[in-house]
Design a protein around this motif. Structure first.
Motif, PDB file in Angstrom:
ATOM      1  N   ASP A  38      45.147  47.089  36.733  1.00 14.39           N
ATOM      2  CA  ASP A  38      44.953  48.478  37.156  1.00 14.39           C
ATOM      3  C   ASP A  38      45.490  49.457  36.114  1.00 14.39           C
ATOM      4  N   ARG A  68      47.556  42.000  38.979  1.00  9.93           N
ATOM      5  CA  ARG A  68      46.692  43.075  39.470  1.00  9.93           C
ATOM      6  C   ARG A  68      47.202  44.436  38.982  1.00  9.93           C
ATOM      7  N   MET A  69      48.529  44.600  38.947  1.00 11.96           N
ATOM      8  CA  MET A  69      49.121  45.843  38.467  1.00 11.96           C
ATOM      9  C   MET A  69      48.768  46.084  36.999  1.00 11.96           C
ATOM     10  N   HIS A  88      41.358  41.430  41.482  1.00 13.17           N
ATOM     11  CA  HIS A  88      41.151  41.850  42.870  1.00 13.17           C
ATOM     12  C   HIS A  88      40.006  41.080  43.525  1.00 13.17           C
ATOM     13  N   GLY A 100      51.581  40.408  42.472  1.00  9.97           N
ATOM     14  CA  GLY A 100      50.828  41.632  42.250  1.00  9.97           C
ATOM     15  C   GLY A 100      50.965  42.136  40.827  1.00  9.97           C
ATOM     16  N   ASP A 106      49.878  47.726  44.106  1.00 10.25           N
ATOM     17  CA  ASP A 106      49.988  46.290  43.850  1.00 10.25           C
ATOM     18  C   ASP A 106      51.435  45.821  43.805  1.00 10.25           C
TER      19      ASP A 106
END
Length: 144
Positions: A76, A72-73, A46, A69, A88
């Motif tokens: 997370d 990022r997913m 991020h 994404g 994301d």
């Protein structure tokens, strides 16, 4: 006729060979995944300035692809932020992760039983996957 303990007469590998190959491939995949996860754990995608592989589709077109994404997913999810992971890439989280887990489980189960497993989608399955990807790409690029 095959010799005891040897490959079957039809030329197919014996179950023990398939089992060993499955274990070897699973160990390599687990090792590579663990190294990647350890790197990603300490690298926040991020924030700019981190060494991460950029999306080639986005680099060329400026548009988000259906998988954008995903890094990022994964970050997370590893940090317990399910809402952030959903934000994301909702479709990848809701459909892609369970599908990948199911297919990996089926491959591992078959391999440990000495059988080969090849995932196959028919024409209808391919159309569904491509349709979902196309609609998701349109929705996320048009809604901003």
């Amino acid at each position: 006729m095959s010799a005891p303990g040897g490959p079957p007469a039809n030329g197919a590998p014996c179950p023990a060979t398939i089992r060993k190959a499955t274990l070897r491939r699973a160990a390599v995949a687990f090792g590579v995944g663990a190294v990647g996860a350890a790197y990603l754990w300490h690298t926040n995608p991020h924030e700019p300035g981190h060494l991460l592989i950029p999306c080639p589709f986005r680099w060329v077109t400026g548009l988000l692809c259906p998988a954008c994404g995903g890094t990022r997913m994964a970050y997370d999810l590893m940090h317990g932020d399910l809402v952030g992971a959903f934000h994301d890439n909702a479709v990848l989280l809701a459909l892609g992760v369970p599908a990948a887990a199911y297919m990996t489980g089926r491959w591992l189960y078959a391999g440990l039983r000495g059988r080969r497993f090849r995932a196959r989608l028919g024409a209808r399955g391919n159309a569904v996957v491509l349709g979902i990807a196309a609609v998701w790409m349109l929705v996320r690029n048009l809604t901003g």
